[in-house]
Scaffold this motif. Sequence first.
Motif, PDB file in Angstrom:
ATOM      1  N   ILE A   1       7.912  11.184  12.050  1.00  0.00           N
ATOM      2  CA  ILE A   1       7.043  11.856  11.144  1.00  0.00           C
ATOM      3  C   ILE A   1       6.375  10.918   9.908  1.00  0.00           C
ATOM      4  N   ILE A   2       7.734  10.485   9.337  1.00  0.00           N
ATOM      5  CA  ILE A   2       7.527   9.452   8.357  1.00  0.00           C
ATOM      6  C   ILE A   2       6.937   8.319   9.283  1.00  0.00           C
ATOM      7  N   GLY A   3       7.574   7.254  10.193  1.00  0.00           N
ATOM      8  CA  GLY A   3       6.741   6.026  10.893  1.00  0.00           C
ATOM      9  C   GLY A   3       5.896   6.904  11.083  1.00  0.00           C
ATOM     10  N   ALA A   4       5.604   7.715  12.000  1.00  0.00           N
ATOM     11  CA  ALA A   4       4.183   7.938  12.276  1.00  0.00           C
ATOM     12  C   ALA A   4       3.141   7.496  11.731  1.00  0.00           C
ATOM     13  N   LEU A   5       3.313   8.526  10.271  1.00  0.00           N
ATOM     14  CA  LEU A   5       2.238   8.534   9.200  1.00  0.00           C
ATOM     15  C   LEU A   5       1.885   7.203   8.697  1.00  0.00           C
ATOM     16  N   ALA A   6       3.208   6.363   9.077  1.00  0.00           N
ATOM     17  CA  ALA A   6       2.796   4.746   8.263  1.00  0.00           C
ATOM     18  C   ALA A   6       1.858   4.244   9.442  1.00  0.00           C
ATOM     19  N   VAL A   7       2.759   4.004  10.346  1.00  0.00           N
ATOM     20  CA  VAL A   7       1.724   3.639  10.941  1.00  0.00           C
ATOM     21  C   VAL A   7       0.002   4.013  10.946  1.00  0.00           C
ATOM     22  N   ILE A   8      -0.295   4.666  10.983  1.00  0.00           N
ATOM     23  CA  ILE A   8      -1.744   5.815  10.855  1.00  0.00           C
ATOM     24  C   ILE A   8      -1.613   4.626   9.796  1.00  0.00           C
ATOM     25  N   PHE A   9      -1.400   4.978   8.708  1.00  0.00           N
ATOM     26  CA  PHE A   9      -1.954   4.846   7.118  1.00  0.00           C
ATOM     27  C   PHE A   9      -2.174   3.319   7.347  1.00  0.00           C
ATOM     28  N   GLY A  10      -0.863   2.206   8.030  1.00  0.00           N
ATOM     29  CA  GLY A  10      -1.490   0.916   8.297  1.00  0.00           C
ATOM     30  C   GLY A  10      -2.543   0.525   8.767  1.00  0.00           C
ATOM     31  N   ALA A  11      -2.950   1.376   9.557  1.00  0.00           N
ATOM     32  CA  ALA A  11      -3.726   0.712  10.764  1.00  0.00           C
ATOM     33  C   ALA A  11      -5.273   1.282   9.971  1.00  0.00           C
ATOM     34  N   MET A  12      -5.168   2.644   9.623  1.00  0.00           N
ATOM     35  CA  MET A  12      -6.089   2.535   8.667  1.00  0.00           C
ATOM     36  C   MET A  12      -6.891   1.795   7.693  1.00  0.00           C
ATOM     37  N   CYS A  13      -5.836   1.253   6.730  1.00  0.00           N
ATOM     38  CA  CYS A  13      -5.874   0.468   5.914  1.00  0.00           C
ATOM     39  C   CYS A  13      -6.138  -1.303   6.710  1.00  0.00           C
ATOM     40  N   ALA A  14      -5.834  -1.580   7.410  1.00  0.00           N
ATOM     41  CA  ALA A  14      -5.855  -2.800   8.325  1.00  0.00           C
ATOM     42  C   ALA A  14      -7.633  -2.617   8.517  1.00  0.00           C
ATOM     43  N   ALA A  15      -7.990  -1.860   9.582  1.00  0.00           N
ATOM     44  CA  ALA A  15      -9.182  -1.331   9.760  1.00  0.00           C
ATOM     45  C   ALA A  15     -10.268  -1.483   9.138  1.00  0.00           C
ATOM     46  N   THR A  16      -9.700  -0.834   7.520  1.00  0.00           N
ATOM     47  CA  THR A  16     -10.504  -0.692   6.970  1.00  0.00           C
ATOM     48  C   THR A  16     -10.804  -2.038   5.736  1.00  0.00           C
ATOM     49  N   ALA A  17     -10.267  -2.806   5.987  1.00  0.00           N
ATOM     50  CA  ALA A  17     -10.181  -4.144   5.520  1.00  0.00           C
ATOM     51  C   ALA A  17     -10.058  -5.603   6.042  1.00  0.00           C
ATOM     52  N   ALA A  18     -10.866  -5.322   7.163  1.00  0.00           N
ATOM     53  CA  ALA A  18     -10.973  -6.495   8.456  1.00  0.00           C
ATOM     54  C   ALA A  18     -12.501  -6.077   8.923  1.00  0.00           C
ATOM     55  N   ARG A  19     -13.297  -4.538   8.330  1.00  0.00           N
ATOM     56  CA  ARG A  19     -14.756  -4.309   8.061  1.00  0.00           C
ATOM     57  C   ARG A  19     -14.649  -4.555   7.086  1.00  0.00           C
ATOM     58  N   SER A  20     -14.670  -4.893   5.770  1.00  0.00           N
ATOM     59  CA  SER A  20     -14.917  -4.441   4.508  1.00  0.00           C
ATOM     60  C   SER A  20     -15.129  -6.219   4.080  1.00  0.00           C
ATOM     61  N   THR A  21     -14.117  -7.123   4.945  1.00  0.00           N
ATOM     62  CA  THR A  21     -13.967  -8.619   4.483  1.00  0.00           C
ATOM     63  C   THR A  21     -15.553  -9.095   4.709  1.00  0.00           C
ATOM     64  N   PRO A  22     -16.176 -10.093   3.768  1.00  0.00           N
ATOM     65  CA  PRO A  22     -17.517 -10.724   4.122  1.00  0.00           C
ATOM     66  C   PRO A  22     -17.355 -11.534   5.334  1.00  0.00           C
ATOM     67  N   ARG A  23     -17.653 -11.741   6.269  1.00  0.00           N
ATOM     68  CA  ARG A  23     -18.393 -12.724   7.095  1.00  0.00           C
ATOM     69  C   ARG A  23     -19.043 -13.355   7.146  1.00  0.00           C
ATOM     70  N   PRO A  24     -18.897 -14.735   7.237  1.00  0.00           N
ATOM     71  CA  PRO A  24     -19.241 -16.248   6.637  1.00  0.00           C
ATOM     72  C   PRO A  24     -20.816 -16.337   7.370  1.00  0.00           C
TER      73      PRO A  24
END
Length: 146
Positions: free
Chosen positions: A123-146
């Motif tokens: 359960i801890i591992g699954a939540l860490a994977v989910i939260f990490g993927a959410m952070c990574a997806a949002t960071a990729a989406r909010s990174t300014p593109r040239p």
Amino acid sequence: MASVSHGRGDITTHPDADEMRARYARMLGGRDVVLVDGPVFLLGLYCAVSPWVVHYTTSQPPLVTHNLIVGIAIGLLALGFTATPERMYGLSWAMCALGAWMIIAPWIVGDSPDTGVVLNNIIIGALAVIFGAMCAATAARSTPRP
């Protein structure tokens, strides 16, 4: 006595309105994942104390130390996400790696773990994977593109 309080007026007439809007946008830029920072910290805290919550301190001593260290690492990642998000969201995938490691750790670090220990780490591992993927997806989406 003179009134020193300012009435609520329209800020568009302020001479620095454009600069203030730009500064506010810069300050909030990249903070789309702010709602995940708290739960990630709480997940790390729970991971660190889970051996005492689930009561496997005597049956799985290596796993106690392991969960304490990984929980502290997750908590430090969460503090980094909060303090310097523009630098730390690149490490969001590290959360996913820690989560995957937490899922398999009972069999690698532990010694014939029981069901409660295994479920706790999954359960801890699954939540860490989910939260990490959410952070990574949002960071990729909010990174300014040239």
